[in-house]
Design a protein around this motif. Structure first.
Motif, PDB file in Angstrom:
ATOM      1  N   ALA A  74     -11.761  16.173 -10.065  1.00  0.00           N
ATOM      2  CA  ALA A  74     -12.067  15.840  -8.674  1.00  0.00           C
ATOM      3  C   ALA A  74     -11.201  16.649  -7.723  1.00  0.00           C
ATOM      4  O   ALA A  74     -11.649  17.057  -6.665  1.00  0.00           O
ATOM      5  N   CYS A 113     -15.389  22.076  -1.103  1.00  0.00           N
ATOM      6  CA  CYS A 113     -16.669  22.498  -0.534  1.00  0.00           C
ATOM      7  C   CYS A 113     -16.601  23.847   0.179  1.00  0.00           C
ATOM      8  O   CYS A 113     -17.476  24.165   0.973  1.00  0.00           O
ATOM      9  N   PHE A 159     -21.115  20.478  -8.567  1.00  0.00           N
ATOM     10  CA  PHE A 159     -20.414  19.772  -7.498  1.00  0.00           C
ATOM     11  C   PHE A 159     -20.782  20.369  -6.141  1.00  0.00           C
ATOM     12  O   PHE A 159     -21.104  19.653  -5.208  1.00  0.00           O
ATOM     13  N   LYS A 160     -20.739  21.687  -6.053  1.00  0.00           N
ATOM     14  CA  LYS A 160     -21.042  22.346  -4.785  1.00  0.00           C
ATOM     15  C   LYS A 160     -22.496  22.140  -4.378  1.00  0.00           C
ATOM     16  O   LYS A 160     -22.797  21.980  -3.203  1.00  0.00           O
ATOM     17  N   HIS A 177     -24.594  19.495  -5.350  1.00  0.00           N
ATOM     18  CA  HIS A 177     -24.924  18.091  -5.070  1.00  0.00           C
ATOM     19  C   HIS A 177     -23.982  17.419  -4.070  1.00  0.00           C
ATOM     20  O   HIS A 177     -24.438  16.710  -3.179  1.00  0.00           O
ATOM     21  N   GLN A 178     -22.683  17.616  -4.215  1.00  0.00           N
ATOM     22  CA  GLN A 178     -21.733  16.927  -3.345  1.00  0.00           C
ATOM     23  C   GLN A 178     -21.565  17.616  -1.995  1.00  0.00           C
ATOM     24  O   GLN A 178     -21.349  16.961  -0.989  1.00  0.00           O
ATOM     25  N   CYS A 179     -21.670  18.942  -2.001  1.00  0.00           N
ATOM     26  CA  CYS A 179     -21.438  19.697  -0.768  1.00  0.00           C
ATOM     27  C   CYS A 179     -22.738  20.115  -0.083  1.00  0.00           C
ATOM     28  O   CYS A 179     -22.709  20.604   1.046  1.00  0.00           O
TER      29      CYS A 179
END
Length: 85
Positions: free
Chosen positions: A37, A42, A58-59, A61-63
């Motif tokens: 984590a 981002c 991560f970039k 979906h999360q960002c």
């Protein structure tokens, strides 16, 4: 705080909560999710600069960096990932 110090603190906290002693392996396992984590952010960098498929996911979906999936097949940074996240 270094990872070793953090592991020691978490180990002491976990030891206080349970009677079972923690081994170094147990502490490393518990810290894996924390390290992951903390390792991703981002910032918008090219796929060539990313270190793993997990970071590309991560970039994406999360960002919300849809540029990671240029052909809209659900696979970000195809130089790193072979399947959808």
């Amino acid at each position: 705080m270094t990872i070793l110090k953090l592991a020691l603190v978490l180990g002491l906290m976990a030891g206080a909560a349970s009677a079972a002693p923690q081994t170094a392996h147990d502490l490393r396992t518990r810290l894996d999710s924390f390290r992951t984590a903390q390792a991703f952010d981002c910032r918008n960098v090219s796929c060539k600069r990313l270190r793993s498929c997990a970071e590309a996911c991560f970039k994406l979906h999360q960002c919300g960096q849809t540029v990671r999936d240029g052909d809209n097949d659900g696979i970000p940074c195809e130089n790193l990932c072979r399947s959808r996240c």
